[in-house]
Design a protein around this motif. Structure first.
Motif, PDB file in Angstrom:
ATOM      1  N   LYS B  11       0.825  -1.201   0.000  1.00 17.14           N
ATOM      2  CA  LYS B  11       0.000   0.000   0.000  1.00 17.14           C
ATOM      3  C   LYS B  11       0.860   1.252   0.000  1.00 17.14           C
ATOM      4  CE  LYS B  11      -1.444   1.425   3.877  1.00 17.14           C
ATOM      5  NZ  LYS B  11      -2.110   1.528   5.190  1.00 17.14           N
ATOM      6  N   VAL B  12       1.887   1.256   0.855  1.00 15.33           N
ATOM      7  CA  VAL B  12       2.734   2.432   0.966  1.00 15.33           C
ATOM      8  C   VAL B  12       3.400   2.735  -0.373  1.00 15.33           C
ATOM      9  CG1 VAL B  12       4.812   3.356   2.042  1.00 15.33           C
ATOM     10  CG2 VAL B  12       3.139   2.132   3.422  1.00 15.33           C
ATOM     11  N   SER B  13       3.900   1.707  -1.018  1.00 18.45           N
ATOM     12  CA  SER B  13       4.650   1.950  -2.244  1.00 18.45           C
ATOM     13  C   SER B  13       3.766   2.441  -3.381  1.00 18.45           C
ATOM     14  CB  SER B  13       5.388   0.685  -2.659  1.00 18.45           C
ATOM     15  OG  SER B  13       4.451  -0.339  -2.919  1.00 18.45           O
ATOM     16  N   SER B  14       2.459   2.137  -3.332  1.00 17.93           N
ATOM     17  CA  SER B  14       1.602   2.540  -4.436  1.00 17.93           C
ATOM     18  C   SER B  14       0.714   3.732  -4.065  1.00 17.93           C
ATOM     19  CB  SER B  14       0.733   1.360  -4.878  1.00 17.93           C
ATOM     20  OG  SER B  14      -0.046   0.914  -3.798  1.00 17.93           O
ATOM     21  N   ALA B  15       0.883   4.261  -2.869  1.00 16.92           N
ATOM     22  CA  ALA B  15      -0.014   5.318  -2.417  1.00 16.92           C
ATOM     23  C   ALA B  15       0.082   6.574  -3.274  1.00 16.92           C
ATOM     24  CB  ALA B  15       0.285   5.665  -0.961  1.00 16.92           C
ATOM     25  N   SER B  16       1.253   6.826  -3.830  1.00 18.12           N
ATOM     26  CA  SER B  16       1.434   8.052  -4.595  1.00 18.12           C
ATOM     27  C   SER B  16       0.560   8.080  -5.848  1.00 18.12           C
ATOM     28  CB  SER B  16       2.900   8.221  -4.973  1.00 18.12           C
ATOM     29  OG  SER B  16       3.308   7.120  -5.754  1.00 18.12           O
ATOM     30  N   LEU B  17       0.128   6.914  -6.313  1.00 18.68           N
ATOM     31  CA  LEU B  17      -0.706   6.870  -7.511  1.00 18.68           C
ATOM     32  C   LEU B  17      -2.128   7.353  -7.226  1.00 18.68           C
ATOM     33  CD1 LEU B  17       0.494   3.449  -8.945  1.00 18.68           C
ATOM     34  CD2 LEU B  17       1.093   5.736  -9.762  1.00 18.68           C
ATOM     35  N   ALA B  18      -2.569   7.261  -5.967  1.00 22.33           N
ATOM     36  CA  ALA B  18      -3.877   7.767  -5.551  1.00 22.33           C
ATOM     37  C   ALA B  18      -5.029   7.206  -6.369  1.00 22.33           C
ATOM     38  CB  ALA B  18      -3.909   9.293  -5.578  1.00 22.33           C
ATOM     39  N   LYS B  19      -4.878   6.023  -6.864  1.00 21.86           N
ATOM     40  CA  LYS B  19      -5.960   5.354  -7.570  1.00 21.86           C
ATOM     41  C   LYS B  19      -6.624   4.379  -6.619  1.00 21.86           C
ATOM     42  CE  LYS B  19      -6.440   6.471 -11.912  1.00 21.86           C
ATOM     43  NZ  LYS B  19      -7.754   6.966 -12.384  1.00 21.86           N
ATOM     44  N   GLU B  20      -7.900   4.260  -6.809  1.00 17.47           N
ATOM     45  CA  GLU B  20      -8.614   3.282  -6.009  1.00 17.47           C
ATOM     46  C   GLU B  20      -8.451   1.911  -6.658  1.00 17.47           C
ATOM     47  OE1 GLU B  20     -12.803   3.057  -3.690  1.00 17.47           O
ATOM     48  OE2 GLU B  20     -11.821   4.887  -4.322  1.00 17.47           O
ATOM     49  N   ARG B  21      -8.136   0.938  -5.842  1.00 19.24           N
ATOM     50  CA  ARG B  21      -7.848  -0.384  -6.387  1.00 19.24           C
ATOM     51  C   ARG B  21      -8.520  -1.475  -5.575  1.00 19.24           C
ATOM     52  NH1 ARG B  21      -3.245   0.251  -9.435  1.00 19.24           N
ATOM     53  NH2 ARG B  21      -2.293   2.282  -9.116  1.00 19.24           N
ATOM     54  N   LEU B  22      -8.803  -2.524  -6.273  1.00 19.52           N
ATOM     55  CA  LEU B  22      -9.288  -3.733  -5.625  1.00 19.52           C
ATOM     56  C   LEU B  22      -8.407  -4.872  -6.130  1.00 19.52           C
ATOM     57  CD1 LEU B  22     -11.668  -4.719  -3.788  1.00 19.52           C
ATOM     58  CD2 LEU B  22     -12.881  -5.241  -5.894  1.00 19.52           C
ATOM     59  N   GLN B  23      -7.879  -5.614  -5.196  1.00 18.96           N
ATOM     60  CA  GLN B  23      -7.008  -6.727  -5.582  1.00 18.96           C
ATOM     61  C   GLN B  23      -7.526  -7.996  -4.929  1.00 18.96           C
ATOM     62  OE1 GLN B  23      -2.898  -6.582  -4.131  1.00 18.96           O
ATOM     63  NE2 GLN B  23      -2.270  -7.408  -6.112  1.00 18.96           N
ATOM     64  N   ILE B  24      -7.626  -9.025  -5.720  1.00 21.04           N
ATOM     65  CA  ILE B  24      -8.089 -10.309  -5.205  1.00 21.04           C
ATOM     66  C   ILE B  24      -7.053 -11.376  -5.547  1.00 21.04           C
ATOM     67  CG2 ILE B  24      -9.894 -12.074  -5.315  1.00 21.04           C
ATOM     68  CD1 ILE B  24     -11.856  -9.958  -5.992  1.00 21.04           C
ATOM     69  N   LEU B  25      -6.680 -12.122  -4.538  1.00 20.75           N
ATOM     70  CA  LEU B  25      -5.741 -13.221  -4.732  1.00 20.75           C
ATOM     71  C   LEU B  25      -6.406 -14.504  -4.274  1.00 20.75           C
ATOM     72  CD1 LEU B  25      -2.714 -11.372  -3.242  1.00 20.75           C
ATOM     73  CD2 LEU B  25      -2.705 -12.381  -5.514  1.00 20.75           C
ATOM     74  N   VAL B  26      -6.318 -15.508  -5.110  1.00 19.93           N
ATOM     75  CA  VAL B  26      -6.838 -16.818  -4.733  1.00 19.93           C
ATOM     76  C   VAL B  26      -5.702 -17.809  -4.883  1.00 19.93           C
ATOM     77  CG1 VAL B  26      -8.586 -18.579  -5.143  1.00 19.93           C
ATOM     78  CG2 VAL B  26      -9.110 -16.187  -5.652  1.00 19.93           C
ATOM     79  N   ALA B  27      -5.310 -18.413  -3.779  1.00 19.72           N
ATOM     80  CA  ALA B  27      -4.228 -19.396  -3.825  1.00 19.72           C
ATOM     81  C   ALA B  27      -4.786 -20.756  -3.444  1.00 19.72           C
ATOM     82  CB  ALA B  27      -3.113 -19.002  -2.863  1.00 19.72           C
ATOM     83  N   HIS B  28      -4.580 -21.725  -4.286  1.00 22.14           N
ATOM     84  CA  HIS B  28      -5.031 -23.086  -4.006  1.00 22.14           C
ATOM     85  C   HIS B  28      -3.809 -23.979  -3.859  1.00 22.14           C
ATOM     86  CE1 HIS B  28      -7.413 -26.885  -5.402  1.00 22.14           C
ATOM     87  NE2 HIS B  28      -7.210 -26.869  -4.108  1.00 22.14           N
ATOM     88  N   GLU B  29      -3.602 -24.443  -2.662  1.00 17.06           N
ATOM     89  CA  GLU B  29      -2.475 -25.320  -2.358  1.00 17.06           C
ATOM     90  C   GLU B  29      -2.998 -26.749  -2.443  1.00 17.06           C
ATOM     91  OE1 GLU B  29       0.226 -25.889   1.622  1.00 17.06           O
ATOM     92  OE2 GLU B  29      -0.473 -23.896   1.127  1.00 17.06           O
ATOM     93  N   ARG B  30      -2.548 -27.468  -3.439  1.00 12.51           N
ATOM     94  CA  ARG B  30      -3.128 -28.780  -3.694  1.00 12.51           C
ATOM     95  C   ARG B  30      -2.281 -29.891  -3.090  1.00 12.51           C
ATOM     96  NH1 ARG B  30      -5.080 -29.101  -9.836  1.00 12.51           N
ATOM     97  NH2 ARG B  30      -2.893 -28.819 -10.368  1.00 12.51           N
ATOM     98  N   SER B  31      -2.944 -30.898  -2.600  1.00 14.46           N
ATOM     99  CA  SER B  31      -2.205 -32.019  -2.024  1.00 14.46           C
ATOM    100  C   SER B  31      -1.839 -33.049  -3.089  1.00 14.46           C
ATOM    101  CB  SER B  31      -3.021 -32.675  -0.907  1.00 14.46           C
ATOM    102  OG  SER B  31      -4.297 -33.045  -1.389  1.00 14.46           O
ATOM    103  N   SER B  32      -2.432 -32.948  -4.243  1.00 10.52           N
ATOM    104  CA  SER B  32      -2.167 -33.903  -5.316  1.00 10.52           C
ATOM    105  C   SER B  32      -2.275 -33.194  -6.659  1.00 10.52           C
ATOM    106  CB  SER B  32      -3.185 -35.042  -5.261  1.00 10.52           C
ATOM    107  OG  SER B  32      -3.194 -35.757  -6.470  1.00 10.52           O
ATOM    108  N   LYS B  33      -1.462 -33.656  -7.607  1.00 11.25           N
ATOM    109  CA  LYS B  33      -1.544 -33.071  -8.953  1.00 11.25           C
ATOM    110  C   LYS B  33      -2.772 -33.581  -9.707  1.00 11.25           C
ATOM    111  CE  LYS B  33       3.388 -33.354  -9.626  1.00 11.25           C
ATOM    112  NZ  LYS B  33       4.464 -33.660 -10.583  1.00 11.25           N
ATOM    113  N   ASN B  34      -3.300 -34.711  -9.242  1.00  9.57           N
ATOM    114  CA  ASN B  34      -4.359 -35.366 -10.007  1.00  9.57           C
ATOM    115  C   ASN B  34      -5.744 -34.827  -9.694  1.00  9.57           C
ATOM    116  OD1 ASN B  34      -2.369 -37.127 -11.082  1.00  9.57           O
ATOM    117  ND2 ASN B  34      -2.480 -38.322  -9.172  1.00  9.57           N
TER     118      ASN B  34
END
Lengths: 88, 88
Positions: B11-34
């Protein structure tokens, strides 16, 4: 370091648990304090979407919400049952 | 360092841009490749939910998807128009 790098680091530290996990982070960087927060409502809809894809009870989902002047962050952590992903 | 701490740093590093942002991260940690990946389909539904809350065109949304043996990460970055959050 990108956010993706961060996920890779966190993966290593939790790998020994061998649990399947789904983590969702929603960060809303606001330009003004005078806006309504829609993250609590958004959270309900996100959970409804997630539950279409994976068989999890509410007990398996932990939610945290943090808010300060210009940033809101919603974090959903879901421990998945093994191989229970629904075919969609 | 928690993920929430990471958001605060970014947040600090991008604050100077003063744009409103929404960021969504979805991480799926899988126990199997199959296992089938449901993140691409999930992505569509998440976007549909987001668009109920904010007035954004597809152009304002950037999506990245990364996959390796046991981790998939979906990242949505949305630049919001100022004060255009819908009342819901």
């Amino acid at each position: 370091m990108s956010l993706l790098d961060y996920f890779k680091i966190s993966k290593v530290s939790s790998a020994s648990l061998a649990k399947e996990r789904l983590q969702i982070l929603v960060a809303h960087e606001r330009s003004s304090k005078n806006q309504p927060s829609y993250l609590p409502q958004l959270q309900k809809e996100l959970l409804a979407v997630i539950q279409k894809y994976v068989n999890v009870s509410q007990d398996a989902i932990s939610v945290s919400f943090e808010q300060d002047d210009d940033q809101e962050t919603l974090e959903l952590n879901i421990v998945l049952p093994d191989h229970q992903a629904k075919a969609v």
